[in-house]
Design a protein around this motif. Sequence first.
Motif, PDB file in Angstrom:
ATOM      1  N   SER A  33       7.389 -12.810   4.776  1.00 19.96           N
ATOM      2  CA  SER A  33       6.338 -13.682   4.259  1.00 19.96           C
ATOM      3  C   SER A  33       6.403 -15.047   4.934  1.00 19.96           C
ATOM      4  O   SER A  33       7.419 -15.427   5.510  1.00 19.96           O
ATOM      5  CB  SER A  33       6.463 -13.843   2.739  1.00 19.96           C
ATOM      6  OG  SER A  33       7.694 -14.454   2.394  1.00 19.96           O
ATOM      7  N   THR A  34       5.299 -15.767   4.851  1.00 18.97           N
ATOM      8  CA  THR A  34       5.228 -17.128   5.352  1.00 18.97           C
ATOM      9  C   THR A  34       4.104 -17.856   4.643  1.00 18.97           C
ATOM     10  O   THR A  34       3.272 -17.234   3.967  1.00 18.97           O
ATOM     11  CB  THR A  34       4.985 -17.160   6.879  1.00 18.97           C
ATOM     12  OG1 THR A  34       5.146 -18.500   7.359  1.00 18.97           O
ATOM     13  CG2 THR A  34       3.583 -16.683   7.219  1.00 18.97           C
ATOM     14  N   ARG A  35       4.076 -19.175   4.801  1.00 15.60           N
ATOM     15  CA  ARG A  35       2.962 -19.983   4.297  1.00 15.60           C
ATOM     16  C   ARG A  35       2.238 -20.580   5.494  1.00 15.60           C
ATOM     17  O   ARG A  35       2.861 -21.237   6.339  1.00 15.60           O
ATOM     18  CB  ARG A  35       3.457 -21.094   3.376  1.00 15.60           C
ATOM     19  CG  ARG A  35       2.332 -21.949   2.773  1.00 15.60           C
ATOM     20  CD  ARG A  35       2.889 -22.915   1.736  1.00 15.60           C
ATOM     21  NE  ARG A  35       1.832 -23.646   1.057  1.00 15.60           N
ATOM     22  CZ  ARG A  35       1.539 -24.926   1.278  1.00 15.60           C
ATOM     23  NH1 ARG A  35       2.264 -25.623   2.162  1.00 15.60           N
ATOM     24  NH2 ARG A  35       0.562 -25.527   0.633  1.00 15.60           N
ATOM     25  N   PHE A 101      -0.194 -18.384   1.202  1.00 21.75           N
ATOM     26  CA  PHE A 101       0.918 -17.525   1.606  1.00 21.75           C
ATOM     27  C   PHE A 101       0.390 -16.149   2.009  1.00 21.75           C
ATOM     28  O   PHE A 101      -0.597 -15.662   1.439  1.00 21.75           O
ATOM     29  CB  PHE A 101       1.913 -17.347   0.455  1.00 21.75           C
ATOM     30  CG  PHE A 101       2.613 -18.604   0.045  1.00 21.75           C
ATOM     31  CD1 PHE A 101       3.905 -18.878   0.499  1.00 21.75           C
ATOM     32  CD2 PHE A 101       2.000 -19.506  -0.811  1.00 21.75           C
ATOM     33  CE1 PHE A 101       4.554 -20.026   0.103  1.00 21.75           C
ATOM     34  CE2 PHE A 101       2.649 -20.667  -1.211  1.00 21.75           C
ATOM     35  CZ  PHE A 101       3.930 -20.932  -0.744  1.00 21.75           C
ATOM     36  N   ARG A 103       1.944 -12.019   3.160  1.00 22.12           N
ATOM     37  CA  ARG A 103       3.149 -11.174   3.078  1.00 22.12           C
ATOM     38  C   ARG A 103       2.838  -9.771   3.596  1.00 22.12           C
ATOM     39  O   ARG A 103       1.761  -9.237   3.362  1.00 22.12           O
ATOM     40  CB  ARG A 103       3.615 -11.091   1.617  1.00 22.12           C
ATOM     41  CG  ARG A 103       4.862 -10.255   1.382  1.00 22.12           C
ATOM     42  CD  ARG A 103       5.267 -10.289  -0.087  1.00 22.12           C
ATOM     43  NE  ARG A 103       4.332  -9.544  -0.935  1.00 22.12           N
ATOM     44  CZ  ARG A 103       4.354  -9.548  -2.268  1.00 22.12           C
ATOM     45  NH1 ARG A 103       5.257 -10.276  -2.915  1.00 22.12           N
ATOM     46  NH2 ARG A 103       3.490  -8.832  -2.970  1.00 22.12           N
ATOM     47  N   GLY A 119       2.261 -18.457  -3.871  1.00 24.14           N
ATOM     48  CA  GLY A 119       3.522 -17.798  -3.548  1.00 24.14           C
ATOM     49  C   GLY A 119       4.147 -17.081  -4.722  1.00 24.14           C
ATOM     50  O   GLY A 119       5.239 -16.523  -4.588  1.00 24.14           O
TER      51      GLY A 119
END
Length: 321
Positions: A33-35, A101, A103, A119
């Motif tokens: 995952s990342t933002r 976010f 994922r 998130g």
Amino acid sequence: MRSSAEPRDLWGGTNHFGAIYRDDVLAPATMVSTRVTAQDNTGPWAQAGLIARTDLGTASGAGYVNIALTPGQGCVFSWDNDNNGSFDRYTALSAIKAPAFVRLARTGDTVTGSCSSDGKTWTEAGSAPAPANVALDAGLFMTATNGGSQARGIAEFDGFQVGVVEGPQTPAPGEHYLSDLPWVSSTGGVGPWERDMNNGESAAGDGGTISLGGVAYAKGLGSNADARLELHLGGACTRFVSVVGIDDSMNKPGAEGDVVVRVEGDGKPLLTSDVLKGGGRPLAVDLDVTGVRRLVLVVSKYDVNNWWDRTSWGGARVVCG
């Protein structure tokens, strides 16, 4: 973390993108995952998010998927449906845009893309198959999708997390609508599967009231061929009940919807319908699912295309305990 790129597009025969990735990171029961904190608007289809396939260091590979934020389409999950090394299918959650976010989660041989504004609460955008027992490269990516204007774009990311996918929960005793249960995976022919509405177009949540044979259903599932939905029952349920058919919204002059639906339990066929046609009588389903751990619903087009194949599952539910 900032990434800059000029690539023209990431669709069909064009594979232009920049990526920072890790080898073999997306194995079964793993998620990344990342933002995406910011994204330049170089075009409505500019993308910034996560990308995966068996080898991101070469020009081709299996298990090709991405989940990305876009300026004009929201959060988009794309995948290579015919496994030829090019993206050719997508579903979109139009309400989610950067900052947000994204994922990718791997459960067995399925990769699911999800998006979240905070998130914490995640919305599934779509799922696609992954090669069995093969870990995928995965990482951050962006493409300007600038329509040939040569414009460069910048996307900003906050972190790259790798985690473990928790196992699915078994339904508690009682009656449960499938729209209220978590799904293991889902793929749709036109847009994603919908909860408590029929299937609209390519975006999530763009459907209307489910109607079959003149009867409206407040609860149920919406799909469009070719579509597949998998749920975890864990052997805890005894009955699956639904009414399924071409949704009444397809009863239009010249419409020729026709599908075949299947229900499978742990890979074994529980039901294969005759051809269901638009304007025809929907099929009442009442199946014994005692001991079934994985329940799968499949909608397949009957002719060469999936036009008018909007298929609804009115009141779809399981009885457990």
